[in-house]
Design an enzyme around this catalytic site. Sequence first.
Site, PDB file in Angstrom:
ATOM      1  N   PRO A  65      -9.236  -9.010   2.340  1.00  0.00           N
ATOM      2  CA  PRO A  65      -7.622  -9.033   2.282  1.00  0.00           C
ATOM      3  C   PRO A  65      -7.218  -8.085   1.166  1.00  0.00           C
ATOM      4  O   PRO A  65      -7.833  -8.002   0.333  1.00  0.00           O
ATOM      5  CB  PRO A  65      -7.412 -10.491   1.712  1.00  0.00           C
ATOM      6  CG  PRO A  65      -8.671 -11.053   1.212  1.00  0.00           C
ATOM      7  CD  PRO A  65      -9.795 -10.368   1.589  1.00  0.00           C
ATOM      8  N   HIS A  66      -6.314  -7.481   1.557  1.00  0.00           N
ATOM      9  CA  HIS A  66      -5.667  -6.542   0.473  1.00  0.00           C
ATOM     10  C   HIS A  66      -3.968  -6.130   0.952  1.00  0.00           C
ATOM     11  O   HIS A  66      -3.663  -6.489   1.999  1.00  0.00           O
ATOM     12  CB  HIS A  66      -6.261  -5.020   0.758  1.00  0.00           C
ATOM     13  CG  HIS A  66      -6.428  -4.626   2.104  1.00  0.00           C
ATOM     14  ND1 HIS A  66      -7.593  -5.037   3.149  1.00  0.00           N
ATOM     15  CD2 HIS A  66      -5.699  -3.664   2.994  1.00  0.00           C
ATOM     16  CE1 HIS A  66      -7.197  -4.331   4.357  1.00  0.00           C
ATOM     17  NE2 HIS A  66      -6.179  -3.632   4.349  1.00  0.00           N
TER      18      HIS A  66
END
Length: 154
Positions: A65-66
Amino acid sequence: MEFAKLLKPEAVKVLTSASSKKRLLHEISDLAHSAYDLNAGHVVEALMAREALGPTGVGRGVALPHARLDGVNEVVGVFVVLDKPIDFNAVDRQPVDIAFALFAPEDAGVEHLKALALVSRTLRDSSICTKLRANHDASTLYTILSEAQSAQAA
């Protein structure tokens, strides 16, 4: 890009309470707050917005995730190992038990991509993931990640 600049030892944790993707993103946000003083509410909103574009579960039990955030001056990361894998809508439909979240400034370009490449390359190595899954001590996990980068550079 080096793990030492990307990831603080206090941004590494073993999670025993994440029972869903949403709960995991909240846990990551709380860890980002405690390690980097990021606003946990903004972090979780940004992560959820990114997930709405498409899942960041890259396969083999790994999620990346980012998000880009106001108030972040450089790319930073949070690493977690889950004691129980969760559904993350990964591309291979395998549950996720390793997550490395990245947070970048709104205007980050190449540095964000370099960080994603470093993390992706490291977590594509099945021997590294095996070591990470076998250890449930945060300082050991940090050492494994740091040493993995050194070994790849050699």
